[in-house]
Design a protein around this motif. Sequence first.
Motif, PDB file in Angstrom:
ATOM      1  N   SER A   1       0.823  -1.210   0.000  1.00 50.44           N
ATOM      2  CA  SER A   1       0.000   0.000   0.000  1.00 50.44           C
ATOM      3  C   SER A   1       0.858   1.263   0.000  1.00 50.44           C
ATOM      4  CB  SER A   1      -0.954   0.001   1.195  1.00 50.44           C
ATOM      5  OG  SER A   1      -0.259   0.048   2.416  1.00 50.44           O
TER       6      SER A   1
ATOM      7  N   VAL B   1      -0.073   4.207  -2.624  1.00 54.15           N
ATOM      8  CA  VAL B   1      -0.306   5.601  -2.256  1.00 54.15           C
ATOM      9  C   VAL B   1       0.617   6.524  -3.044  1.00 54.15           C
ATOM     10  CG1 VAL B   1      -0.090   7.282  -0.384  1.00 54.15           C
ATOM     11  CG2 VAL B   1      -1.242   5.101   0.026  1.00 54.15           C
TER      12      VAL B   1
ATOM     13  N   LYS C   1      -2.761  -2.678   4.925  1.00 56.25           N
ATOM     14  CA  LYS C   1      -2.511  -1.274   4.624  1.00 56.25           C
ATOM     15  C   LYS C   1      -1.661  -0.674   5.729  1.00 56.25           C
ATOM     16  CE  LYS C   1      -6.210   0.057   1.513  1.00 56.25           C
ATOM     17  NZ  LYS C   1      -7.229   1.072   1.205  1.00 56.25           N
TER      18      LYS C   1
ATOM     19  N   TYR D   1      -1.902   2.346   6.792  1.00 53.39           N
ATOM     20  CA  TYR D   1      -2.570   3.468   7.448  1.00 53.39           C
ATOM     21  C   TYR D   1      -3.945   3.020   7.931  1.00 53.39           C
ATOM     22  CZ  TYR D   1      -4.796   3.859   2.829  1.00 53.39           C
ATOM     23  OH  TYR D   1      -5.473   3.589   1.671  1.00 53.39           O
TER      24      TYR D   1
ATOM     25  N   VAL E   1      -7.798   2.602   8.254  1.00 49.38           N
ATOM     26  CA  VAL E   1      -8.873   2.533   7.270  1.00 49.38           C
ATOM     27  C   VAL E   1     -10.153   3.057   7.895  1.00 49.38           C
ATOM     28  CG1 VAL E   1     -10.312   0.975   5.907  1.00 49.38           C
ATOM     29  CG2 VAL E   1      -7.837   0.604   6.028  1.00 49.38           C
ATOM     30  N   ASP E   2     -10.755   4.083   7.254  1.00 50.46           N
ATOM     31  CA  ASP E   2     -12.036   4.611   7.730  1.00 50.46           C
ATOM     32  C   ASP E   2     -13.037   4.580   6.589  1.00 50.46           C
ATOM     33  OD1 ASP E   2     -11.447   6.760   6.078  1.00 50.46           O
ATOM     34  OD2 ASP E   2     -10.795   8.061   7.719  1.00 50.46           O
TER      35      ASP E   2
ATOM     36  N   GLU F   1     -12.430   5.257   2.798  1.00 52.98           N
ATOM     37  CA  GLU F   1     -11.838   4.287   1.883  1.00 52.98           C
ATOM     38  C   GLU F   1     -12.880   3.692   0.937  1.00 52.98           C
ATOM     39  OE1 GLU F   1      -8.240   3.382   1.843  1.00 52.98           O
ATOM     40  OE2 GLU F   1      -8.599   5.380   2.671  1.00 52.98           O
TER      41      GLU F   1
ATOM     42  N   LYS G   1     -12.889   5.933  -2.006  1.00 51.16           N
ATOM     43  CA  LYS G   1     -11.681   5.705  -2.803  1.00 51.16           C
ATOM     44  C   LYS G   1     -11.811   4.446  -3.642  1.00 51.16           C
ATOM     45  CE  LYS G   1      -8.304   7.770   0.409  1.00 51.16           C
ATOM     46  NZ  LYS G   1      -7.100   7.453   1.217  1.00 51.16           N
ATOM     47  N   LEU G   2     -12.342   3.390  -3.034  1.00 46.25           N
ATOM     48  CA  LEU G   2     -12.474   2.125  -3.737  1.00 46.25           C
ATOM     49  C   LEU G   2     -13.422   2.247  -4.918  1.00 46.25           C
ATOM     50  CD1 LEU G   2     -11.971  -0.940  -3.928  1.00 46.25           C
ATOM     51  CD2 LEU G   2     -13.878  -1.254  -2.339  1.00 46.25           C
TER      52      LEU G   2
ATOM     53  N   TYR H   1      -9.422  -4.663   0.626  1.00 45.49           N
ATOM     54  CA  TYR H   1      -9.126  -3.236   0.510  1.00 45.49           C
ATOM     55  C   TYR H   1      -9.631  -2.478   1.728  1.00 45.49           C
ATOM     56  CZ  TYR H   1      -8.557   1.352  -1.660  1.00 45.49           C
ATOM     57  OH  TYR H   1      -8.163   2.632  -1.938  1.00 45.49           O
ATOM     58  N   LEU H   2     -10.758  -2.920   2.273  1.00 43.84           N
ATOM     59  CA  LEU H   2     -11.389  -2.234   3.411  1.00 43.84           C
ATOM     60  C   LEU H   2     -11.035  -2.884   4.744  1.00 43.84           C
ATOM     61  CD1 LEU H   2     -14.807  -1.656   1.663  1.00 43.84           C
ATOM     62  CD2 LEU H   2     -13.046   0.068   2.094  1.00 43.84           C
TER      63      LEU H   2
ATOM     64  N   TYR I   1     -18.156  -1.391   6.234  1.00 44.33           N
ATOM     65  CA  TYR I   1     -17.619  -0.724   5.045  1.00 44.33           C
ATOM     66  C   TYR I   1     -17.817  -1.602   3.811  1.00 44.33           C
ATOM     67  CZ  TYR I   1     -15.144   2.238   8.461  1.00 44.33           C
ATOM     68  OH  TYR I   1     -14.823   3.079   9.501  1.00 44.33           O
TER      69      TYR I   1
END
Length: 468
Positions: free
Chosen positions: A87, A91, A190, A192, A194-195, A198, A201-202, A223-224, A230
Amino acid sequence: MLLTITTTANPATDLGLLLRKHPDRVQPFEQSFGTAWVCYPEAGEDRCTAALLLEVDAARLARSHAGASGDASLKQYVNDRPYAASSLLAVALGKVFSTARSGDGGERPELAAAAIPLEIALPAVPCEGGPDLVRDLFAPLGWEVEAEAVPLPGFGTDSRHVRVRLRGEVRLADALSQLYVLLPVLDDAKHYWVDIGEVDKLVRSGGAWLAAHPRRGLIARRYLAHRRSYERAAHARLAELAEAAEAEEETTVEEEAVEEEAAVDGEKSLPLHRIRIAAVAEALAAAGAASVLDLGCGSGKLLAALLDDPRFTRVTGVDVESRALGMAEHALHLDRMPERRRRRLQLLQGSVVYRDKRFGGYDAAVLMEVIEHLDPGRLPAMEQVVFGAARPRTVVVTTPNAEYNARYGMEAHQMRHADHRFEWDRARFAEWAGAVAARHGYRVRIEGVGIDDPDAGAPTQMGVFDRD
């Protein structure tokens, strides 16, 4: 961490224009966890390679995890992040190539819109699932995939790392978005927190390719960071994109059949989509509509026809997919449209199954070849949005007539488009339309569109709803 992107398109140096990074320079880009460098190991007319090299600063990375405790605090000493694509690289790729990833071609939009031969190489990717998972994720996207397990120093022969090489003819923007999403998915981690952001973003990065991907469940889950709430939100958003897949982008059975040189009274018949557009425009004009909301406008063919008729003074196209709206902008030549015509047009991103105050205030709304792309369980939501909340004076709905499919040589169970969730015969459509009209205070009349068959009826059925 290293990623290389190679093209053999001629001139290959156009890769520099697409990436917005000049082949003659080595450019550094500071990140919170290190420095990303872009350079070109080769840059010729026949072959050009861009390299993204990410140098991870171990001290910066450790400071970003300063609050960690227990086993987590040891990860800075024993993890593979300084040299295996993860990740962190995703980024950096997203930031360094943000313009290219958006598909903005600047003065060369045709270049950004074109699929070009690409080869992408990643020397080491941590992958929970091994080479088979790499193939499962990238092959459905049109890539020829080479993936082999490789040991990394200090990790032994059972290293979970994979060397990846992808070859294919793909839009560069799509390739970058796929890497941005799938690199952390392969790693299943990841760097960082994840909130809920995301999810946006996905969906924004995945778009249509992710909505149709056979492993989209695994992709969303990883991813989440396996956060169930989520995942549910992402699946709902992706289902919207799948349901609104642009029918005009794929050749349907009906268009293949109707566009053949079938003669009617000694003349070639028009393509069915043109007959359908003319029928819808005629119904709107007969209703006296001046302002029209085209829900599920796709690439804008109906919008173009309405703009050509001065009786329609306000025309708005709505689609759930931003890419479809981009296609509409391009097809309608929005960038060079005369100002008087441009003032009559508006394009909005939105969904027919979610209430939206922007849908109110129109004389008429159109759902042209849209409802069959919705799961039947979502038709009541669409009904409430269009007939209950927006409540235009007139609503025009078209959908395929399933009885006519046999005239195209189709089997009884076949549907005209792979994304259709259902296709109704004339009795079922009349039943649905009558019930909707009764619930919301409309009258409805049903007409056939296209060449009428004595037994099967017309290929398209159209319901014109007028509010009492």
